[in-house]
Design an enzyme around this catalytic site. Structure first.
Site, PDB file in Angstrom:
ATOM      1  N   LYS A 125       0.868  -1.037   0.034  1.00 57.56           N
ATOM      2  CA  LYS A 125      -0.117  -0.642   0.263  1.00 57.56           C
ATOM      3  C   LYS A 125       0.805   1.429  -0.340  1.00 57.56           C
ATOM      4  O   LYS A 125       0.434   2.379  -0.691  1.00 57.56           O
ATOM      5  CB  LYS A 125      -1.120   0.011   1.154  1.00 57.56           C
ATOM      6  CG  LYS A 125      -2.496  -0.857   0.819  1.00 57.56           C
ATOM      7  CD  LYS A 125      -3.359  -0.662   1.919  1.00 57.56           C
ATOM      8  CE  LYS A 125      -4.506  -1.181   0.994  1.00 57.56           C
ATOM      9  NZ  LYS A 125      -6.145  -1.004   2.150  1.00 57.56           N
ATOM     10  N   LYS A 208      -6.942  -6.495  -7.756  1.00 62.26           N
ATOM     11  CA  LYS A 208      -7.937  -6.820  -7.577  1.00 62.26           C
ATOM     12  C   LYS A 208      -9.158  -5.425  -7.312  1.00 62.26           C
ATOM     13  O   LYS A 208      -8.103  -4.046  -7.326  1.00 62.26           O
ATOM     14  CB  LYS A 208      -7.895  -7.052  -5.555  1.00 62.26           C
ATOM     15  CG  LYS A 208      -7.393  -5.862  -4.501  1.00 62.26           C
ATOM     16  CD  LYS A 208      -7.896  -6.195  -3.325  1.00 62.26           C
ATOM     17  CE  LYS A 208      -7.710  -5.456  -2.069  1.00 62.26           C
ATOM     18  NZ  LYS A 208      -9.071  -5.719  -2.024  1.00 62.26           N
ATOM     19  N   LYS A 211     -11.596  -0.492  -3.919  1.00 59.57           N
ATOM     20  CA  LYS A 211     -12.811   1.516  -4.366  1.00 59.57           C
ATOM     21  C   LYS A 211     -11.892   1.885  -4.624  1.00 59.57           C
ATOM     22  O   LYS A 211     -12.521   3.185  -4.851  1.00 59.57           O
ATOM     23  CB  LYS A 211     -13.128   1.289  -2.219  1.00 59.57           C
ATOM     24  CG  LYS A 211     -13.736  -0.045  -1.454  1.00 59.57           C
ATOM     25  CD  LYS A 211     -14.289   0.529  -0.600  1.00 59.57           C
ATOM     26  CE  LYS A 211     -15.204  -0.189  -0.080  1.00 59.57           C
ATOM     27  NZ  LYS A 211     -13.203  -0.818   1.263  1.00 59.57           N
TER      28      LYS A 211
HETATM   29  N1  AQP Z   1     -11.054  -7.849  -5.102  1.00 57.78           N
HETATM   30  C1  AQP Z   1     -12.124  -8.159  -3.624  1.00 57.78           C
HETATM   31  N2  AQP Z   1     -12.828  -9.389  -4.141  1.00 57.78           N
HETATM   32  C2  AQP Z   1     -12.842 -10.093  -2.786  1.00 57.78           C
HETATM   33  N3  AQP Z   1     -13.269  -9.482  -1.511  1.00 57.78           N
HETATM   34  C3  AQP Z   1     -12.450  -8.270  -1.155  1.00 57.78           C
HETATM   35  N4  AQP Z   1     -12.518  -7.823  -0.726  1.00 57.78           N
HETATM   36  C4  AQP Z   1     -11.879  -6.438  -0.847  1.00 57.78           C
HETATM   37  N5  AQP Z   1     -11.815  -6.360  -2.132  1.00 57.78           N
HETATM   38  C5  AQP Z   1     -11.641  -7.563  -2.456  1.00 57.78           C
HETATM   39  C6  AQP Z   1     -12.930  -7.820   1.043  1.00 57.78           C
HETATM   40  O1  AQP Z   1     -14.206  -6.931   1.443  1.00 57.78           O
HETATM   41  C7  AQP Z   1     -14.084  -6.430   2.500  1.00 57.78           C
HETATM   42  C8  AQP Z   1     -14.221  -5.514   3.202  1.00 57.78           C
HETATM   43  O2  AQP Z   1     -12.737  -4.495   2.165  1.00 57.78           O
HETATM   44  P1  AQP Z   1     -12.006  -3.406   2.825  1.00 57.78           P
HETATM   45  O3  AQP Z   1     -12.681  -1.665   3.154  1.00 57.78           O
HETATM   46  O4  AQP Z   1     -11.721  -3.486   4.391  1.00 57.78           O
HETATM   47  O5  AQP Z   1     -10.312  -3.065   2.637  1.00 57.78           O
HETATM   48  P2  AQP Z   1      -9.688  -4.185   1.330  1.00 57.78           P
HETATM   49  O6  AQP Z   1      -9.870  -4.957   1.214  1.00 57.78           O
HETATM   50  O7  AQP Z   1      -8.535  -2.783   1.012  1.00 57.78           O
HETATM   51  O8  AQP Z   1     -10.785  -3.158   0.263  1.00 57.78           O
HETATM   52  P3  AQP Z   1     -11.181  -2.446  -1.106  1.00 57.78           P
HETATM   53  O9  AQP Z   1     -12.179  -2.446  -1.451  1.00 57.78           O
HETATM   54  O10 AQP Z   1      -9.384  -2.951  -1.796  1.00 57.78           O
HETATM   55  O11 AQP Z   1     -11.054  -0.681  -0.736  1.00 57.78           O
HETATM   56  P4  AQP Z   1      -9.002  -0.046  -0.384  1.00 57.78           P
HETATM   57  O12 AQP Z   1      -9.031   0.625  -1.893  1.00 57.78           O
HETATM   58  O13 AQP Z   1     -10.565   1.343   0.144  1.00 57.78           O
HETATM   59  O14 AQP Z   1      -8.522  -0.472   0.387  1.00 57.78           O
HETATM   60  C9  AQP Z   1     -12.383  -7.816   3.294  1.00 57.78           C
HETATM   61  O15 AQP Z   1     -13.103  -8.309   3.557  1.00 57.78           O
HETATM   62  C10 AQP Z   1     -11.688  -7.584   2.158  1.00 57.78           C
HETATM   63  O16 AQP Z   1     -11.240  -9.446   2.167  1.00 57.78           O
END
Ligand code: AQP
Length: 346
Positions: A125, A208, A211
């Site tokens: 990150k 992946k 957001k």
């Molecule tokens: N692409 C994905 N496929 C499957 N599961 C996913 N999760 C996130 N992206 C995917 C799962 O969603 C839950 C919540 O995630 P989070 O908000 O805690 O953080 P993250 O994993 O960092 O999600 P993002 O969407 O990638 O957000 P940003 O861009 O802000 O970092 C978790 O259980 C995660 O595994």
């Protein structure tokens, strides 16, 4: 006024307790839904469940304050629209329960710098610019350990990217228990997602879906209109070949493979069945059907979410009542921990 069951107040260390969090760091996408939220809905029948909208984690990278407030309410609305029951589970936003940060500090005095230095997610990150990353992004796994240990969670749903953080939480719990010669903390076990599938970006099958991806065409939002979903799938990157005939062939074609995974998860169909249904067909035909399958999944949740978001007071009340519930447990843990480490806390 909302009424809550009191069943959580008396839970003991032998109960099956789940803790999981979602960051309000942007709009929720279908990866968050399929990889996490849809599975929470299943867990709530078998576990005492604590679902937190982890706003303190979200601010480890810059968040606009109005956007953070909106995202917090949106995550809650999507939880409820997806079928999470606020009267059976504890649902709250993390910042309303100060014990998370209290325990995080104590655990940061237990964890070793070397342990944090091994965390690969920080390296990913922070990227090349790690001198400019926030200290919070670096110590994020300690706050995550506090989230889990505060509620004696026996199980934590984890994807591949969170396994290392859960291991760290276990190491911290073990060290604390050993240092103070008492099993204050329950050792949390990983609960691997039923479908281990990561949903990948629609623009690049090796990243992946996220957001924070700068391209809005990389993800399907849980609040996207049907037309938007159709457009995003139409524009989704693929390759010039026809649909694959075998699992092996599919796995060698990242973007098509990702679309097959999304189809399989939304239609609740085995991937092998989806592959044989579309073997050698035109990708455009598959994309049309995929759009329909996604809309069937997303549209009802999207409609409900938008309805819920019209009543912010109701949503804020749910968060506040959830926080009250959470505090009844977290205060007890903090009191035990303070006592153990020698803090006078009358
Ligand atoms: N692409 C994905 N496929 C499957 N599961 C996913 N999760 C996130 N992206 C995917 C799962 O969603 C839950 C919540 O995630 P989070 O908000 O805690 O953080 P993250 O994993 O960092 O999600 P993002 O969407 O990638 O957000 P940003 O861009 O802000 O970092 C978790 O259980 C995660 O595994």
């Amino acid at each position: 006024m909302l009424e809550y069951n009191t069943i959580y107040l008396d839970y003991n260390m032998n109960d099956k307790v789940i803790f999981s969090g979602v960051q309000p760091s942007g709009e929720i996408h279908i990866g968050n839904y399929l990889g996490a939220i849809s599975q929470f809905v299943d867990y709530q029948t078998d576990y005492k469940s604590i679902f937190s909208i982890v706003d303190l984690h979200a601010i480890t990278v810059w968040q606009d304050s109005e956007a953070l407030r909106n995202s917090t309410r949106e995550v809650l609305a999507i939880f409820l629209a997806s079928g999470l029951d606020e009267s059976k589970n504890i649902i709250f936003n993390q910042s309303q329960v100060p014990e998370h940060t209290q325990l995080s500090w104590i655990l940061s005095c237990t964890a070793k710098v070397g342990w944090l230095n091994r965390m690969t997610q920080f390296k990913d990150k922070a990227g090349k610019n790690k001198e400019n990353a926030s200290v919070g992004l670096y110590t994020y796994p300690i706050l995550m350990a506090a989230d889990i240990l505060l509620y004696s969670a026996s199980h934590v749903p984890v994807g591949d990217d969170q396994k290392q953080h859960l291991e760290l939480a276990r190491d911290i719990a073990h060290k604390f228990n050993t240092d103070y010669s008492e099993n204050i903390f329950v050792m949390p076990e990983p609960l691997m997602n039923k479908s281990t599938t990561r949903i990948m970006s629609l623009r690049d099958g090796s990243n992946k879906m996220s957001k924070s991806d700068i391209s809005e065409y990389s993800r399907i939002l849980m609040t996207d209109s049907n037309d938007k979903i159709a457009l995003k799938i139409k524009k989704a990157k693929t390759d010039p070949l026809k649909m694959p005939n075998t699992l092996k062939e599919s796995e060698s074609r990242l973007e098509v493979n990702n679309l097959l995974n999304i189809y399989s998860a939304c239609a609740l169909m085995k991937k092998e069945e989806v592959i044989s249904k579309y073997a050698s067909k035109e990708i455009s035909l598959f994309k049309n059907d995929l759009t329909e399958v996604i809309i069937n999944k997303v549209e009802p949740i999207s409609i409900k979410t938008k309805q819920l978001l019209t009543d912010k007071v109701h949503l804020d009340n749910i968060l506040s009542m959830g926080a009250t519930k959470a505090k009844e447990i977290s205060c007890k843990t903090i009191a035990k921990v303070y006592d153990k480490i020698g803090m006078i806390n009358k």
